[in-house]
Write a protein that holds these residues in place. Structure first.
Motif, PDB file in Angstrom:
ATOM      1  N   VAL A 131       0.833  -1.204   0.000  1.00  0.00           N
ATOM      2  CA  VAL A 131       0.000   0.000   0.000  1.00  0.00           C
ATOM      3  C   VAL A 131       0.868   1.255   0.000  1.00  0.00           C
ATOM      4  CG1 VAL A 131      -1.664   1.332   1.350  1.00  0.00           C
ATOM      5  CG2 VAL A 131      -1.956  -1.135   1.110  1.00  0.00           C
ATOM      6  N   SER A 150       0.867   3.621  -3.318  1.00  0.00           N
ATOM      7  CA  SER A 150       0.253   4.936  -3.104  1.00  0.00           C
ATOM      8  C   SER A 150       1.284   6.044  -3.266  1.00  0.00           C
ATOM      9  CB  SER A 150      -0.394   5.009  -1.719  1.00  0.00           C
ATOM     10  OG  SER A 150       0.574   4.854  -0.690  1.00  0.00           O
ATOM     11  N   TRP A 179       0.999   9.164  -5.805  1.00  0.00           N
ATOM     12  CA  TRP A 179       1.133  10.522  -5.264  1.00  0.00           C
ATOM     13  C   TRP A 179       2.195  11.315  -6.013  1.00  0.00           C
ATOM     14  CZ3 TRP A 179       5.327  12.386  -2.084  1.00  0.00           C
ATOM     15  CH2 TRP A 179       5.113  13.686  -1.567  1.00  0.00           C
ATOM     16  N   PHE A 213      -4.162  12.200  -5.787  1.00  0.00           N
ATOM     17  CA  PHE A 213      -3.828  11.043  -4.959  1.00  0.00           C
ATOM     18  C   PHE A 213      -3.157  11.508  -3.680  1.00  0.00           C
ATOM     19  CE2 PHE A 213      -3.585   9.620  -9.426  1.00  0.00           C
ATOM     20  CZ  PHE A 213      -4.623   8.690  -9.402  1.00  0.00           C
ATOM     21  N   PRO A 262       1.217   8.885   0.768  1.00  0.00           N
ATOM     22  CA  PRO A 262       1.182   7.508   1.291  1.00  0.00           C
ATOM     23  C   PRO A 262       1.007   7.438   2.797  1.00  0.00           C
ATOM     24  CG  PRO A 262       3.371   8.099   0.467  1.00  0.00           C
ATOM     25  CD  PRO A 262       2.437   9.135  -0.021  1.00  0.00           C
ATOM     26  N   HIS A 309      -2.682   7.104   3.599  1.00  0.00           N
ATOM     27  CA  HIS A 309      -3.195   5.748   3.395  1.00  0.00           C
ATOM     28  C   HIS A 309      -2.721   4.805   4.494  1.00  0.00           C
ATOM     29  CE1 HIS A 309      -5.178   6.172  -0.508  1.00  0.00           C
ATOM     30  NE2 HIS A 309      -4.188   6.969  -0.881  1.00  0.00           N
ATOM     31  N   LEU A 322      -5.707  -0.788  -2.083  1.00  0.00           N
ATOM     32  CA  LEU A 322      -5.427   0.501  -2.705  1.00  0.00           C
ATOM     33  C   LEU A 322      -6.262   0.697  -3.971  1.00  0.00           C
ATOM     34  CD1 LEU A 322      -3.629   2.970  -2.227  1.00  0.00           C
ATOM     35  CD2 LEU A 322      -2.033   1.998  -3.885  1.00  0.00           C
ATOM     36  N   LEU A 342      -8.631   3.956  -4.352  1.00  0.00           N
ATOM     37  CA  LEU A 342      -8.360   4.960  -5.374  1.00  0.00           C
ATOM     38  C   LEU A 342      -9.395   4.977  -6.488  1.00  0.00           C
ATOM     39  CD1 LEU A 342      -4.478   4.701  -5.817  1.00  0.00           C
ATOM     40  CD2 LEU A 342      -5.794   6.209  -4.312  1.00  0.00           C
TER      41      LEU A 342
END
Length: 334
Positions: free
Chosen positions: A230, A234, A238, A245, A248, A251, A290, A294
């Protein structure tokens, strides 16, 4: 000869016991979750304590009644029912109605566990089965979050959006993250945000996970591969477009990622047996989580991803069988 009679005793393996029992493992997990329970009650007050109590008591009662109806000796001493009830509570909003908490534990024990044959036979994580059933059946109640009010046991419930929910809503409306979408990572780390009872304290959950690793109740393979997948993916999204996005760290610290990675995906019954299988399983959970966060309609994807990977566990165990010691590849020959 009398002194050597014990040398003639033949018994099936294992000949040496690791010291872990079912009761001991369940007790260790319950103990590891106590810090998160304390943080949840501190942040959300008596409603959180009520939800925790109803879920645990209901799970134990349903377990005993089911065993009695099945002609088995009623028992809850292994602690598995109490643990399932606690995990159900961790998947509910803090101010859930009493009947929703009761129904969640009923579904977890009866449908998620006992229908398959009881402890050790269930294909899916019982607490996550309950969460998904309740989410599909009562979506408004399962997404009615309370704002944390630290230290106020009798505080009135004030609704608030979770960080992931707020970002998802903004993306639907404008195609961009809201200003300050990263929020305060310190608040996220300590749990000062809206969410279910088990989503809000990364530090408390991390402490419990480290305790389980120290006790060797769980191994590092699933949590590390899940969280790393993840975080890395992520982070790539990003870097590609930080306006759409999230960072991280968001998340990693928000939602049910830590709870799922360390306490639910690691369930010994529903996860693979081998190290390679666990790594594949963890990466699959991370990729699905993820993807749902997303690109899916739900802001959170932990429950769905773990249940999906639960279904693949038999296949993973079948195709990643450990090679017998002494096989040709073990010795490096073709």
């Amino acid at each position: 000869m009398d002194n050597r009679e014990h040398l003639l005793i033949v018994s099936p393996s294992p000949h040496q016991h690791c010291g872990l029992t079912t009761e001991g493992m369940m007790a260790s997990v319950l103990l590891a979750l106590l810090p998160a329970c304390g943080v949840a009650v501190y942040l959300f007050g008596l409603p959180a304590l009520r939800t925790l109590s109803i879920c645990v008591v209901t799970a134990v009662i349903v377990e005993v009644l089911w065993q009695k109806a099945s002609g088995k000796q009623p028992s809850f001493r292994d602690g598995s029912a109490a643990l399932t009830g606690l995990l159900v509570a961790f998947n509910l909003p803090p101010s859930s109605p009493w009947w929703l908490a009761l129904l969640g534990s009923l579904v977890a024990i009866a449908v998620g566990k006992q229908v398959f044959g009881g402890l050790g036979h269930n294909l899916f994580n019982p607490a996550l089965v309950a969460r998904v059933v309740l989410l599909v059946s009562f979506p408004s109640l399962m997404t009615r979050w309370s704002a944390p009010q630290p230290g106020r046991l009798l505080a009135d419930a004030v609704t608030a959006a979770t960080p992931l929910g707020e970002m998802k809503s903004a993306l639907w409306l404008s195609g961009r993250l809201p200003p300050g979408a990263g929020g305060s990572l310190t608040d996220y780390l300590l749990g000062n945000m809206a969410g279910s009872l088990g989503e809000v304290s990364f530090v408390a959950l991390l402490a419990g996970a480290l305790y389980l690793l120290w006790r060797r109740v769980i191994s590092w393979h699933i949590p590390v591969s899940y969280l790393a997948t993840v975080t890395i993916l992520s982070g790539l999204f990003w870097l590609a477009d930080p306006t759409r996005f999230a960072h991280p760290g968001v998340h990693l610290l928000t939602g049910g990622l830590m709870l799922g990675a360390c306490f639910m995906a690691t369930d010994l019954v529903t996860s693979p047996l081998t190290g390679r299988g666990m790594l594949l399983y963890g990466c699959g959970c991370g990729l699905l989580t993820l993807s749902i966060r997303l690109f899916g309609s739900y802001p959170e994807g932990v429950a769905f991803s773990i249940l999906f990977m639960n279904a693949t566990t038999p296949l993973i165990d079948r195709y990643l069988v450990p090679r017998p010691f002494g096989s040709p590849r073990t010795w490096g020959t073709p």
